[in-house]
Write a protein that holds these residues in place. Sequence first.
Motif, PDB file in Angstrom:
ATOM      1  N   ALA A   2      31.202 -89.908  20.046  1.00  0.00           N
ATOM      2  CA  ALA A   2      32.513 -90.172  20.645  1.00  0.00           C
ATOM      3  C   ALA A   2      33.567 -90.235  19.558  1.00  0.00           C
ATOM      4  O   ALA A   2      33.309 -90.709  18.447  1.00  0.00           O
ATOM      5  N   LYS A   3      34.744 -89.747  19.888  1.00  0.00           N
ATOM      6  CA  LYS A   3      35.930 -89.921  19.048  1.00  0.00           C
ATOM      7  C   LYS A   3      36.899 -90.774  19.839  1.00  0.00           C
ATOM      8  O   LYS A   3      37.169 -90.502  21.011  1.00  0.00           O
ATOM      9  N   LEU A   4      37.399 -91.806  19.181  1.00  0.00           N
ATOM     10  CA  LEU A   4      38.322 -92.745  19.815  1.00  0.00           C
ATOM     11  C   LEU A   4      39.656 -92.665  19.087  1.00  0.00           C
ATOM     12  O   LEU A   4      39.744 -92.996  17.904  1.00  0.00           O
ATOM     13  N   SER A   5      40.670 -92.222  19.778  1.00  0.00           N
ATOM     14  CA  SER A   5      42.002 -92.061  19.187  1.00  0.00           C
ATOM     15  C   SER A   5      42.952 -93.093  19.770  1.00  0.00           C
ATOM     16  O   SER A   5      43.142 -93.145  20.995  1.00  0.00           O
TER      17      SER A   5
ATOM     18  N   HIS B 247      37.233-102.471  34.215  1.00  0.00           N
ATOM     19  CA  HIS B 247      37.151-102.785  32.782  1.00  0.00           C
ATOM     20  C   HIS B 247      36.025-101.983  32.145  1.00  0.00           C
ATOM     21  O   HIS B 247      34.999-101.711  32.777  1.00  0.00           O
ATOM     22  N   PHE B 248      36.220-101.647  30.899  1.00  0.00           N
ATOM     23  CA  PHE B 248      35.234-100.864  30.161  1.00  0.00           C
ATOM     24  C   PHE B 248      33.865-101.544  30.154  1.00  0.00           C
ATOM     25  O   PHE B 248      32.829-100.877  30.161  1.00  0.00           O
ATOM     26  N   SER B 249      33.851-102.861  30.176  1.00  0.00           N
ATOM     27  CA  SER B 249      32.582-103.597  30.172  1.00  0.00           C
ATOM     28  C   SER B 249      31.749-103.320  31.426  1.00  0.00           C
ATOM     29  O   SER B 249      30.544-103.555  31.435  1.00  0.00           O
ATOM     30  N   GLU B 250      32.373-102.786  32.471  1.00  0.00           N
ATOM     31  CA  GLU B 250      31.687-102.491  33.726  1.00  0.00           C
ATOM     32  C   GLU B 250      31.114-101.072  33.771  1.00  0.00           C
ATOM     33  O   GLU B 250      30.525-100.670  34.770  1.00  0.00           O
TER      34      GLU B 250
ATOM     35  N   ALA C 132      29.249-102.889  22.180  1.00  0.00           N
ATOM     36  CA  ALA C 132      29.740-103.556  20.966  1.00  0.00           C
ATOM     37  C   ALA C 132      30.232-102.527  19.942  1.00  0.00           C
ATOM     38  O   ALA C 132      31.252-102.752  19.273  1.00  0.00           O
ATOM     39  N   LEU C 133      29.534-101.405  19.829  1.00  0.00           N
ATOM     40  CA  LEU C 133      29.946-100.345  18.904  1.00  0.00           C
ATOM     41  C   LEU C 133      31.304 -99.780  19.313  1.00  0.00           C
ATOM     42  O   LEU C 133      32.183 -99.572  18.470  1.00  0.00           O
ATOM     43  N   PHE C 134      31.492 -99.558  20.614  1.00  0.00           N
ATOM     44  CA  PHE C 134      32.790 -99.080  21.107  1.00  0.00           C
ATOM     45  C   PHE C 134      33.894-100.100  20.806  1.00  0.00           C
ATOM     46  O   PHE C 134      34.957 -99.723  20.308  1.00  0.00           O
ATOM     47  N   ILE C 135      33.650-101.372  21.106  1.00  0.00           N
ATOM     48  CA  ILE C 135      34.675-102.401  20.905  1.00  0.00           C
ATOM     49  C   ILE C 135      35.058-102.489  19.437  1.00  0.00           C
ATOM     50  O   ILE C 135      36.246-102.556  19.093  1.00  0.00           O
ATOM     51  N   ASP C 136      34.077-102.459  18.548  1.00  0.00           N
ATOM     52  CA  ASP C 136      34.351-102.503  17.110  1.00  0.00           C
ATOM     53  C   ASP C 136      35.192-101.295  16.692  1.00  0.00           C
ATOM     54  O   ASP C 136      36.157-101.434  15.934  1.00  0.00           O
TER      55      ASP C 136
ATOM     56  N   ARG D  91      35.092 -92.306  14.778  1.00  0.00           N
ATOM     57  CA  ARG D  91      33.978 -91.528  15.322  1.00  0.00           C
ATOM     58  C   ARG D  91      32.737 -92.399  15.335  1.00  0.00           C
ATOM     59  O   ARG D  91      32.444 -93.068  14.349  1.00  0.00           O
ATOM     60  N   ILE D  92      32.022 -92.370  16.466  1.00  0.00           N
ATOM     61  CA  ILE D  92      30.774 -93.116  16.564  1.00  0.00           C
ATOM     62  C   ILE D  92      29.690 -92.210  17.138  1.00  0.00           C
ATOM     63  O   ILE D  92      29.982 -91.248  17.848  1.00  0.00           O
ATOM     64  N   SER D  93      28.458 -92.526  16.801  1.00  0.00           N
ATOM     65  CA  SER D  93      27.295 -91.847  17.357  1.00  0.00           C
ATOM     66  C   SER D  93      26.349 -92.906  17.877  1.00  0.00           C
ATOM     67  O   SER D  93      26.220 -93.978  17.274  1.00  0.00           O
TER      68      SER D  93
END
Length: 136
Positions: free
Chosen positions: A114-117, A69-72, A81-85, A98-100
């Motif tokens: 990061a770019k999340l598609s 899991h990503f949490s690991e 939390a930024l990734f999950i949001d 996009r997040i920094s």
Amino acid sequence: MTSLTGNQQNSFDDEIIFRQLEVMRSTLESMDDLVFVLDKNLCFSDYYNHPQSSSALNGFSAAFHTGSHFSEAGFPDEVYALFIDSIKKAAANKNTERISFSVKAFGGEFFYQAKLSPRFSLKNNFDGVTVVLRDI
């Protein structure tokens, strides 16, 4: 008008799929970025980090195990939390997010982008995200 026989069509389809995979392979090998794929349950289904990359991202990929899991992955709580949001936004808006962020480690501070598609199934249901992560 000429029609393709079953074997000719299969060969044609195989060639198209092979070319698409080759484009993806060569694109990944051209990048120093870390690329990982999370399924809809936020478990790692794949990742790629160029083996000759000198990027500070090399330390991250050791925690990316298929099925975990990503949490690991070991991100600090605020980064997680930024990734999950961002994943939720990407899924809801059907757009790339996009997040920094920065991570303090080894006596210094490292900066990342990061770019999340989002990815979707044939029925247009959210199926996970592809993340391209780079150090900046």
